[in-house]
Design a protein around this motif. Structure first.
Motif, PDB file in Angstrom:
ATOM      1  N   PHE A 334       0.834  -1.200   0.000  1.00 60.90           N
ATOM      2  CA  PHE A 334       0.000   0.000   0.000  1.00 60.90           C
ATOM      3  C   PHE A 334       0.867   1.248   0.000  1.00 60.90           C
ATOM      4  CE2 PHE A 334      -3.177  -2.931   1.678  1.00 60.90           C
ATOM      5  CZ  PHE A 334      -4.353  -2.466   1.131  1.00 60.90           C
ATOM      6  N   THR A 335       0.324   2.330  -0.549  1.00 61.07           N
ATOM      7  CA  THR A 335       0.956   3.640  -0.412  1.00 61.07           C
ATOM      8  C   THR A 335      -0.047   4.603   0.231  1.00 61.07           C
ATOM      9  OG1 THR A 335       0.257   4.365  -2.628  1.00 61.07           O
ATOM     10  CG2 THR A 335       2.420   3.300  -2.424  1.00 61.07           C
ATOM     11  N   HIS A 336       0.494   5.604   0.922  1.00 60.73           N
ATOM     12  CA  HIS A 336      -0.359   6.541   1.662  1.00 60.73           C
ATOM     13  C   HIS A 336       0.387   7.853   1.832  1.00 60.73           C
ATOM     14  CE1 HIS A 336      -3.002   8.180   4.730  1.00 60.73           C
ATOM     15  NE2 HIS A 336      -2.001   8.241   5.583  1.00 60.73           N
ATOM     16  N   LYS A 346      -1.060  -1.000  -4.421  1.00 59.16           N
ATOM     17  CA  LYS A 346      -0.256  -0.892  -5.632  1.00 59.16           C
ATOM     18  C   LYS A 346       0.273  -2.230  -6.133  1.00 59.16           C
ATOM     19  CE  LYS A 346      -0.280   3.583  -6.306  1.00 59.16           C
ATOM     20  NZ  LYS A 346      -0.840   4.155  -7.542  1.00 59.16           N
ATOM     21  N   LYS A 347       0.332  -3.213  -5.244  1.00 59.97           N
ATOM     22  CA  LYS A 347       0.885  -4.495  -5.662  1.00 59.97           C
ATOM     23  C   LYS A 347       0.291  -5.592  -4.798  1.00 59.97           C
ATOM     24  CE  LYS A 347       5.341  -6.477  -7.027  1.00 59.97           C
ATOM     25  NZ  LYS A 347       6.805  -6.244  -7.027  1.00 59.97           N
ATOM     26  N   GLU A 348      -0.031  -6.736  -5.406  1.00 59.93           N
ATOM     27  CA  GLU A 348      -0.579  -7.851  -4.634  1.00 59.93           C
ATOM     28  C   GLU A 348      -0.227  -9.167  -5.300  1.00 59.93           C
ATOM     29  OE1 GLU A 348      -4.874  -8.231  -4.598  1.00 59.93           O
ATOM     30  OE2 GLU A 348      -5.024  -6.932  -6.355  1.00 59.93           O
ATOM     31  N   SER A 406       3.439  -6.942   9.033  1.00 57.24           N
ATOM     32  CA  SER A 406       3.350  -5.724   8.226  1.00 57.24           C
ATOM     33  C   SER A 406       4.397  -4.704   8.646  1.00 57.24           C
ATOM     34  CB  SER A 406       1.951  -5.102   8.368  1.00 57.24           C
ATOM     35  OG  SER A 406       1.760  -4.074   7.430  1.00 57.24           O
ATOM     36  N   SER A 407       5.069  -4.130   7.665  1.00 56.16           N
ATOM     37  CA  SER A 407       6.075  -3.084   7.892  1.00 56.16           C
ATOM     38  C   SER A 407       5.741  -1.861   7.061  1.00 56.16           C
ATOM     39  CB  SER A 407       7.478  -3.577   7.506  1.00 56.16           C
ATOM     40  OG  SER A 407       7.975  -4.509   8.431  1.00 56.16           O
ATOM     41  N   SER A 420       3.439   0.513   2.891  1.00 52.58           N
ATOM     42  CA  SER A 420       3.441  -0.629   3.797  1.00 52.58           C
ATOM     43  C   SER A 420       3.528  -1.910   2.989  1.00 52.58           C
ATOM     44  CB  SER A 420       2.189  -0.648   4.678  1.00 52.58           C
ATOM     45  OG  SER A 420       1.035  -0.990   3.935  1.00 52.58           O
ATOM     46  N   ILE A 421       4.233  -2.873   3.552  1.00 51.60           N
ATOM     47  CA  ILE A 421       4.397  -4.176   2.940  1.00 51.60           C
ATOM     48  C   ILE A 421       3.865  -5.202   3.920  1.00 51.60           C
ATOM     49  CG2 ILE A 421       6.012  -5.761   1.859  1.00 51.60           C
ATOM     50  CD1 ILE A 421       5.954  -2.995   0.575  1.00 51.60           C
TER      51      ILE A 421
END
Length: 492
Positions: A334-336, A346-348, A406-407, A420-421
C-alpha cells in the motif's frame, strides 16, 4: 499478414455461412463434391483452399467470391478478428501456462459465437475498469507466479552458480560495492551515481540503463539496500543472458510480455542473491519454533540482509511455500500520503487462491482495521524510519483467519508519502503445525472486513462509509421474500 490468420479467418467465415444456411459438413460435402474431412480442416483454419475450390464453394453457397476471400468479418466475428490481428497470442508465451496456441485456435474455430461473446465481455470489463495492455501483462505475470507457488528452482540454482563463479559468500550480507565491482570489471559497466538528480521529471526513477555504452545512471537518493538491489538486477540480466529487457527501474513502459517476464526473472534473481534461501530458512525455523512471537528476533532477521523490507517480504513469498509448505498466503503493498484518508493498493500476490483482502476498482474504502493501513497511519504520525506490527485478522463473512506481518517505511522520493508491505498467512492446520507462537495471547486479534461498503461489523469506530452494498443486498432479499409470499398467497 500471417498465413495462419488468413486461413483461420476463411475457416470462420465458411463455417458461419454454412451454419446460417442450416447445412451440415456432410451436406456441404454433398453439394460441393469436396470431402467432409477437407472441409473440416478448412473450417478449423488448418488449410486454405485453392482458387478453383473457392469458386465451387462460392457458387454452391451463393456467396460472392470476393466476399468469401475478404478478410473483413461481420460484427458477430469482428472481436475474434481483432484479437487474432492484434497478435496478443503471439506476445504472451502461452507455453508457460502449458497452453498451445493451436488449442486456442481450435476453440475459436469450434465455437466462434461463444468465444466472441466471451471476448466481447472481457473487452467490455477491461474498458469499464480502464484495464490497459500493461495491466493485462502484469496480471499474466502474477498468474504465472501463482501457478508456480512463486518459487523458481532454476533461478535459485542460477544464483548458486553465480555465487560460486564469482566467489560471493552467501552466508554474509552482500554489499553494493562488491556487486558494483563485478558490473564494472566483468560486464564493462560505467556507473554514474548522481546523474538522474539533474532532471526533476525523473524523481521517481532509481536507475536508467543505456545499453549502447553499458552506462548505468543512478538516483542519488537511493540507500544502500536499493543500490544493491539495482546492481543485483543488472547482474541478473547479464548472467542470465537476457537481452529483451526494461531499461528503467521502476519501469516506465514496456513493449512486449517478454520484457515484463524478464523483469520478474531479474528481480527474483536479485532477491535470491541478496537474501539466500538457506540462511533465511534456518532463521525462520528458529523463529517459528518459539512459543511466543519474538518481535525483536523477527526484526533482526529482516536486518540481517542488505535488503529493503519490501525485498524481504517478497522473499518470504518464495521461501514459505517451498521450505515450510505454507502455500496459502498473500502479499500486499500500500501507499499513503500523510494527512490523506486514501490508501492505494499498488501491488498484490495471492498463492493457492484469491484471498481477502484484494484490490478493488470501485472506489470503495478499504477496511481501516487492517494492520497494513494501521502501520501507515502510525508511521505518518510518529515519523519513525520503520514501523512494524503483527495481527490476526478474522474475516467473519467467509470464516477465514490470517496471521499478518506488516512493515511501513517512508518513500525516499516522495515527501510525506509512505508505503506498507504485508504478508498474510491463512491460519489452518498446516500453519498451526509450523508456527508454535500462533496461540500467543499478546498477538492482537481483530475482526475485519474487505471494504466499509461490504462490511457487516456493527458499530465500527473506524468505519469510513456505510455498508451500502450489504444494505442493497438486504433490500433485494426482502423484496424477493415478499414476492415469494405473494406468489404463494395467490397461487392457492
Amino acid at each position: 499478414m500471417e498465413q495462419e490468420y488468413i486461413k483461420l479467418i476463411f475457416g470462420l467465415k465458411l463455417k458461419q455461412i454454412r451454419t446460417d444456411k442450416n447445412l451440415s459438413l456432410f451436406g456441404l460435402s454433398k453439394i460441393t463434391g469436396l470431402s467432409k474431412s477437407y472441409l473440416n480442416e478448412i473450417e478449423k483454419g488448418k488449410k486454405y483452399p485453392k482458387p478453383d475450390k473457392i469458386v465451387i464453394l462460392s457458387e454452391k453457397l451463393d456467396v460472392p467470391y470476393d466476399q468469401m476471400v475478404s478478410l473483413k468479418l461481420d460484427k458477430n466475428l469482428a472481436p475474434i478478428g481483432e484479437l487474432l490481428q492484434s497478435k496478443i497470442l503471439k506476445e504472451i508465451p502461452l507455453e508457460l501456462f502449458g497452453i498451445k496456441e493451436s488449442n486456442l485456435i481450435d476453440i475459436v474455430a469450434n465455437a466462434p459465437a461463444k468465444v466472441n461473446a466471451f471476448i466481447s465481455t472481457i473487452i467490455e470489463i477491461a474498458q469499464h475498469y480502464n484495464f490497459s495492455r500493461e495491466s493485462f501483462f502484469l496480471a499474466s505475470v502474477r498468474s504465472f507466479q501463482e501457478a508456480n507457488n512463486n518459487y523458481f528452482n532454476d533461478l535459485e540454482t542460477q544464483v548458486l552458480s553465480f555465487s560460486k563463479a564469482y566467489q560471493v559468500d552467501l552466508t554474509r550480507p552482500i554489499s553494493s560495492n562488491y556487486l558494483e565491482e563485478i558490473l564494472i570489471e566483468e560486464y564493462g559497466y560505467t556507473i554514474h551515481k548522481n546523474e538522474l538528480s539533474s532532471y526533476e521529471a525523473l524523481e521517481n526513477l532509481r536507475s536508467v540503463f543505456v545499453p549502447k555504452t553499458k552506462t548505468l545512471l543512478l538516483a542519488d537518493g537511493i540507500d544502500e539496500a536499493q543500490r544493491t538491489f539495482v546492481y543485483a538486477k543488472e547482474i541478473a540480466y547479464n548472467f542470465l543472458k537476457i537481452t529483451d529487457r526494461l531499461y528503467t527501474f521502476p519501469w516506465i513502459k514496456f513493449e512486449s510480455f517478454d520484457e515484463v517476464l524478464h523483469n520478474f526473472y531479474a528481480s527474483y534473481f536479485a532477491g535470491a542473491l541478496i537474501i539466500p534461501k538457506d540462511t533465511l530458512t534456518l532463521q525462520l525455523e528458529t523463529l517459528f519454533a518459539k512459543e511466543t512471537f519474538d518481535k525483536k528476533s523477527f526484526l533482526q532477521i529482516l536486518q540481517t540482509f542488505n535488503a529493503s523490507p519490501e525485498s524481504f517480504y517478497q522473499r518470504l513469498t518464495n521461501i514459505l511455500p517451498k521450505a515450510f509448505n505454507i502455500q496459502n498466503l498473500f502479499f500486499l503493498r500500500f501507499t499513503h500520503k500523510a494527512g490523506s484518508e486514501k490508501f492505494h493498493l499498488k501491488k498484490e500476490l495471492h498463492l493457492s487462491h484469491q484471498h481477502s483482502p484484494r484490490a478493488n476498482e470501485t472506489n470503495e474504502h478499504y477496511c481501516r482495521r487492517w494492520i497494513s493501513l494501521q502501520v501507515l497511519k502510525d508511521i505518518s504520525e510518529n515519523k519513525n524510519s520503520h514501523e512494524f506490527n503483527i495481527q490476526i485478522s478474522n474475516y467473519e463473512d467467509d470464516g477465514a483467519k490470517y496471521l499478518l506481518f506488516s512493515s511501513a517505511t517512508n518513500d525516499p522520493f516522495k515527501e510525506d508519502t509512505y508505503r506498507s508491505i504485508s504478508v498474510g498467512l491463512l491460519i489452518n492446520k498446516q500453519l498451526e503445525r509450523k508456527l508454535k507462537f500462533l496461540e500467543d495471547p499478546t498477538i492482537k486479534q481483530q475482526s475485519v472486513g474487505v471494504t466499509c461498503e461490504r462490511c457487516a461489523i456493527k458499530d465500527c469506530e473506524l468505519r469510513h462509509a456505510p455498508a451500502i452494498v450489504l444494505e442493497k443486498e438486504a433490500k433485494n432479499k426482502k423484496i424477493e421474500h415478499i414476492v415469494n409470499e405473494l406468489n404463494a398467497k395467490f397461487t392457492s
